[in-house]
Design a protein around this motif. Structure first.
Motif, mmCIF file in Angstrom:
data_model
loop_
_atom_site.group_PDB
_atom_site.id
_atom_site.type_symbol
_atom_site.label_atom_id
_atom_site.label_comp_id
_atom_site.label_asym_id
_atom_site.label_seq_id
_atom_site.Cartn_x
_atom_site.Cartn_y
_atom_site.Cartn_z
ATOM 1 N N VAL A 4 0.849 -1.189 0.000
ATOM 2 C CA VAL A 4 0.000 0.000 0.000
ATOM 3 C C VAL A 4 0.885 1.239 0.000
ATOM 4 N N LEU A 5 0.645 2.141 -0.938
ATOM 5 C CA LEU A 5 1.293 3.445 -0.960
ATOM 6 C C LEU A 5 0.331 4.449 -0.352
ATOM 7 N N LEU A 6 0.737 5.070 0.757
ATOM 8 C CA LEU A 6 -0.095 6.047 1.453
ATOM 9 C C LEU A 6 0.526 7.423 1.279
ATOM 10 N N ALA A 7 -0.108 8.293 0.512
ATOM 11 C CA ALA A 7 0.395 9.640 0.243
ATOM 12 C C ALA A 7 -0.458 10.644 1.000
ATOM 13 N N GLU A 8 0.083 11.157 2.090
ATOM 14 C CA GLU A 8 -0.620 12.089 2.973
ATOM 15 C C GLU A 8 0.435 12.949 3.654
ATOM 16 N N ASP A 9 0.313 14.278 3.526
ATOM 17 C CA ASP A 9 1.354 15.166 4.055
ATOM 18 C C ASP A 9 1.179 15.521 5.526
ATOM 19 N N ASP A 10 0.043 15.180 6.121
ATOM 20 C CA ASP A 10 -0.200 15.452 7.533
ATOM 21 C C ASP A 10 0.149 14.202 8.342
ATOM 22 N N SER A 11 1.247 14.269 9.084
ATOM 23 C CA SER A 11 1.698 13.093 9.836
ATOM 24 C C SER A 11 0.704 12.684 10.915
ATOM 25 N N ALA A 12 -0.110 13.628 11.394
ATOM 26 C CA ALA A 12 -1.126 13.297 12.393
ATOM 27 C C ALA A 12 -2.189 12.374 11.804
ATOM 28 N N ILE A 13 -2.291 12.352 10.476
ATOM 29 C CA ILE A 13 -3.222 11.452 9.792
ATOM 30 C C ILE A 13 -2.489 10.230 9.256
ATOM 31 N N SER A 14 -1.348 10.433 8.594
ATOM 32 C CA SER A 14 -0.654 9.323 7.934
ATOM 33 C C SER A 14 -0.133 8.285 8.923
ATOM 34 N N GLU A 15 0.399 8.716 10.049
ATOM 35 C CA GLU A 15 0.998 7.754 10.977
ATOM 36 C C GLU A 15 -0.013 6.802 11.604
ATOM 37 N N PRO A 16 -1.168 7.294 12.136
ATOM 38 C CA PRO A 16 -2.158 6.335 12.652
ATOM 39 C C PRO A 16 -2.775 5.458 11.565
ATOM 40 N N LEU A 17 -2.943 6.019 10.347
ATOM 41 C CA LEU A 17 -3.468 5.195 9.260
ATOM 42 C C LEU A 17 -2.478 4.094 8.895
ATOM 43 N N ALA A 18 -1.195 4.445 8.834
ATOM 44 C CA ALA A 18 -0.171 3.452 8.508
ATOM 45 C C ALA A 18 -0.124 2.358 9.567
ATOM 46 N N ARG A 19 -0.217 2.741 10.849
ATOM 47 C CA ARG A 19 -0.215 1.733 11.924
ATOM 48 C C ARG A 19 -1.412 0.790 11.781
ATOM 49 N N ALA A 20 -2.575 1.371 11.484
ATOM 50 C CA ALA A 20 -3.783 0.542 11.339
ATOM 51 C C ALA A 20 -3.653 -0.405 10.150
#
Length: 227
Positions: A4-20
């Motif tokens: 999965v490639l997750l492109a999101e510039d807000d780490s407050a969103i990308s990091e929890p999504l990546a963990r999930a």
């Protein structure tokens, strides 16, 4: 492992999504920049998740460029724009689905699973009035011209052709093309039908292929019915 490639510039969103996503067993690559996402997307990951508001190149441009190059990875857009016009633009750019912020994590993961499930396809082939689909190769043709369809556009066309001449309800289309547990609005279905009609060159006022049956759903016409 599903990439999965997750492109999101807000780490407050990308990091929890990546963990999930990693807890679900996916291999996740995070990009915070549109140009980087475009380069990573050329490696054809199993799923691309694009925020629309990326720096250097927005998510719509990334999506459009990947599709223009023939990249077929399913694409899920993340957007803070709830306006229908923006959603249609995203689908026209080649996205398979979109999630509007703020969203619940359970909804996001359900959309991810649905997009990936639909991208696997089913073993069937069909022809209808010059439109031909090859589900094993996931290719569709209008005459001799190949249609450039997203994952959901292909699956929507496949179901309609399979039921050619019959009315297919909105509920059935949402069940087969989207998540089996979908109970929300069917607005996204209308958007996909609109884009699919454009790609088929269909005239909504005098349809050759897809007819709207008000209050029920859609019908892919048999040649003798449309004449």
């Amino acid at each position: 492992m599903t990439s999965v490639l997750l492109a999101e510039d807000d780490s407050a969103i990308s990091e929890p999504l990546a963990r999930a996503l990693r807890r679900e067993g996916y291999e996740v690559t995070i990009c915070a920049d549109g140009m980087e996402a475009y380069r990573e997307g050329q490696a054809d990951p199993d799923l691309v998740i694009l925020d629309i508001g990326l720096p250097s190149m927005d998510g719509l441009e990334v999506c459009w460029r990947l599709r223009a190059e023939g990249r077929t990875s399913p694409i899920l857009m993340l957007t803070a724009r709830a306006d229908e016009v923006d959603a249609v633009v995203g689908l026209d750019a080649g996205a398979d689905d979109y999630v509007t912020k703020p969203f619940r994590l359970a909804e996001f993961l359900a959309r991810v699973r649905a997009v990936l499930r639909r991208s696997n396809g089913k073993s069937s082939a069909a022809d209808a009035d010059g439109v031909r689909i090859d589900a094993l190769a996931r290719r569709a043709f209008l005459g001799d011209q190949e249609l450039q369809l997203t994952v959901k556009e292909f699956d929507l066309l496949r179901v309609l052709i399979r039921e050619q001449g019959k009315v297919v309800s909105r509920e059935q289309l949402m069940r087969e093309v989207w998540d089996t547990q979908w109970f929300g609005s069917t607005k996204t279905l209308d958007m996909h039908v609109s884009v699919l009609r454009k790609k088929l060159g269909d005239d909504v006022t005098r349809p050759r292929f897809i007819t709207t049956v008000r209050g029920v759903g859609f019908r892919f016409e048999r040649p003798e019915d449309a004449a």
